[in-house]
Design an enzyme around this catalytic site. Structure first.
Site, PDB file in Angstrom:
ATOM      1  N   THR A   1    -106.495 111.565  82.369  1.00 18.78           N
ATOM      2  CA  THR A   1    -105.393 111.652  83.303  1.00 18.78           C
ATOM      3  C   THR A   1    -104.239 110.749  82.927  1.00 18.78           C
ATOM      4  OG1 THR A   1    -106.182 109.893  84.731  1.00 18.78           O
ATOM      5  CG2 THR A   1    -107.052 112.075  85.133  1.00 18.78           C
TER       6      THR A   1
ATOM      7  N   ARG B   1    -110.685 110.048  83.230  1.00 23.59           N
ATOM      8  CA  ARG B   1    -110.224 108.683  83.073  1.00 23.59           C
ATOM      9  C   ARG B   1    -109.361 108.290  84.263  1.00 23.59           C
ATOM     10  NH1 ARG B   1    -105.728 106.032  79.241  1.00 23.59           N
ATOM     11  NH2 ARG B   1    -106.318 103.888  79.551  1.00 23.59           N
ATOM     12  N   HIS B   2    -109.365 107.011  84.604  1.00 23.41           N
ATOM     13  CA  HIS B   2    -108.541 106.523  85.702  1.00 23.41           C
ATOM     14  C   HIS B   2    -107.066 106.828  85.477  1.00 23.41           C
ATOM     15  CE1 HIS B   2    -107.108 103.260  83.157  1.00 23.41           C
ATOM     16  NE2 HIS B   2    -108.364 103.043  82.802  1.00 23.41           N
ATOM     17  N   GLY B   3    -106.254 106.723  86.512  1.00 20.74           N
ATOM     18  CA  GLY B   3    -104.828 106.998  86.416  1.00 20.74           C
ATOM     19  C   GLY B   3    -104.038 105.832  85.853  1.00 20.74           C
TER      20      GLY B   3
END
Length: 399
Positions: free
Chosen positions: A21, A83-85
């Site tokens: 992301t 995946r995290h932002g």
């Protein structure tokens, strides 16, 4: 993203995509995007490889899910490894940024006569606004990244990510314990209109690299494991970037370390990703400089998280087995009295989660391993652009 469709003949047809992301509805106009924006490696905005999302941040390409004409399929399960932002720098990079700012403001010589406005800004006006308490936390844009991603997936899989499945608690949510990942999975749930957060923190699964002794001892604590990265960091290509930057800023070359050069490069990416601004730091680098710095980051990803050492990929075995056990269970024939399979499993982690898994799956493997000595023959980064972004492939992805 792993998805399965169950055709009339009962066979499970899996499709595989990993979601990395880095996307937001907020954007800057095209002329304000830095000329080096495509070379930020794991810190590249997702928009640089998915520009259609700038026009419509919830647009999807449903055609990729169409089954063969002879099959009648409907989705039965979705697993998304995300995946995290977008996030703030971690403490390590924040301290480098502060040192760089102090060096430029304290020791940069003032050129005589006309001077570029951006250079004047760096020498006398720009001040670091990053504080150590930010330490890798998710930014507002990062929250929007995940909300929009959830909306796009719900548009593609309405029967799986449905309000009924959410309300009944049939969708599984797992995350790394890191604040940016917890905030990301909460934002994803907000995108699905679920306002009571429900998730499981599972570092054994999402931060497997910390629990694999072979990886910790063989790579993380082994200084020789990153030999190619260190050689390139102090090699001719990086030295040329460092020399040009010192001359432009008017600072002593011996005070401008490779780490501070990289900090300036990262500043350009952070300012764009976090604040949607064209930072004056971007003007320090031309495209050739950016390619060198991108290659240095890709070398690190390759040798620390990817094919550089076999244990890198093998360390992801817990996640690999979890994903494929889930898919196998969803595709298994069932009696009419059996409970239906879990409709969706949402897993949020890091670039360090995704890269080893990609490697274990044998994806994006270079024919010739990138080294400190073959930069000019590589021409392209060792991690493809589509993967880099979301591995925003996050530095390690998390610097």
């Amino acid at each position: 993203m792993f998805s399965g469709s169950l055709p009339a003949n009962g066979l499970l047809l899996p499709a595989f995509t990993l979601l990395l992301t880095r996307v937001s509805s907020s954007s800057v106009s095209a002329p304000d995007i830095p000329h080096i924006a495509a070379f930020f490696g794991t810190k590249t905005r997702y928009e640089e490889v998915n520009p259609h999302l700038l026009r419509d941040p919830v647009s999807v390409n449903a055609s990729v899910l169409k089954p063969p004409p002879t099959e009648r399929c409907s989705p039965v399960h979705l697993t998304a490894v995300i995946r995290h932002g977008s996030r703030y720098p971690t403490v390590k990079n924040i301290r480098r940024i502060q040192r760089l700012s102090e060096l430029v403001r304290g020791e940069a010589s003032r050129g005589g006569g006309a001077e570029e406005g951006w250079l004047r800004d760096l020498r006398s006006r720009w001040e670091s606004w990053y504080t150590e308490d930010m330490d890798g936390q998710l930014v507002m844009k990062g929250r929007e990244d995940l909300r929009l991603l959830a909306q796009r997936l719900a548009s593609l899989f309405p029967s799986l990510l449905s309000e009924e499945n959410l309300r009944s608690g049939r969708i599984s949510f797992r995350t790394s314990s890191k604040h940016r990942c917890v905030s990301s999975i909460e934002s994803f749930q907000e995108g699905l209109q679920q306002h009571e957060y429900s998730h499981q923190v599972d570092d054994q699964l999402m931060r497997f690299f910390e629990h694999c002794c072979g990886y910790v001892e063989g790579v993380e604590k082994n200084r020789t494991a990153m030999l190619e990265v260190d050689k390139f960091k102090h090699g001719d290509e990086m030295d040329g970037v460092r020399t040009r930057m010192a001359e432009t800023l008017g600072v002593p070359r011996d005070r401008l370390t490779p780490d501070l050069v990289e900090a300036a490069f990262f500043l350009c990416s952070y300012e764009l990703s976090i604040k949607s601004v064209h930072s004056p730091w971007c003007f320090l680098f031309d495209e050739s400089d950016a390619k060198v710095l991108e290659y240095k980051s890709d070398l690190k990803q390759y040798w620390k998280r990817s094919y550089g050492h076999s244990i890198n990929g093998l360390s992801s075995c817990p996640l690999f087995h979890h994903v494929f056990r889930t898919l196998d269970k969803a595709g298994r024939p069932r009696r009419s009295t059996d409970a239906p399979p879990e409709p969706a499993s949402i897993l949020v982690g890091h670039a360090e989660t995704l890269l080893p898994l990609l490697s274990l799956l044998g994806l994006y493997k270079d024919k010739t391993p990138p080294t400190a000595s073959n930069y000019h023959s590589q021409h392209v980064s060792s991690v493809p652009a589509a993967v880099r972004t979301p591995l925003r492939p996050d530095s390690t992805g998390d610097q």
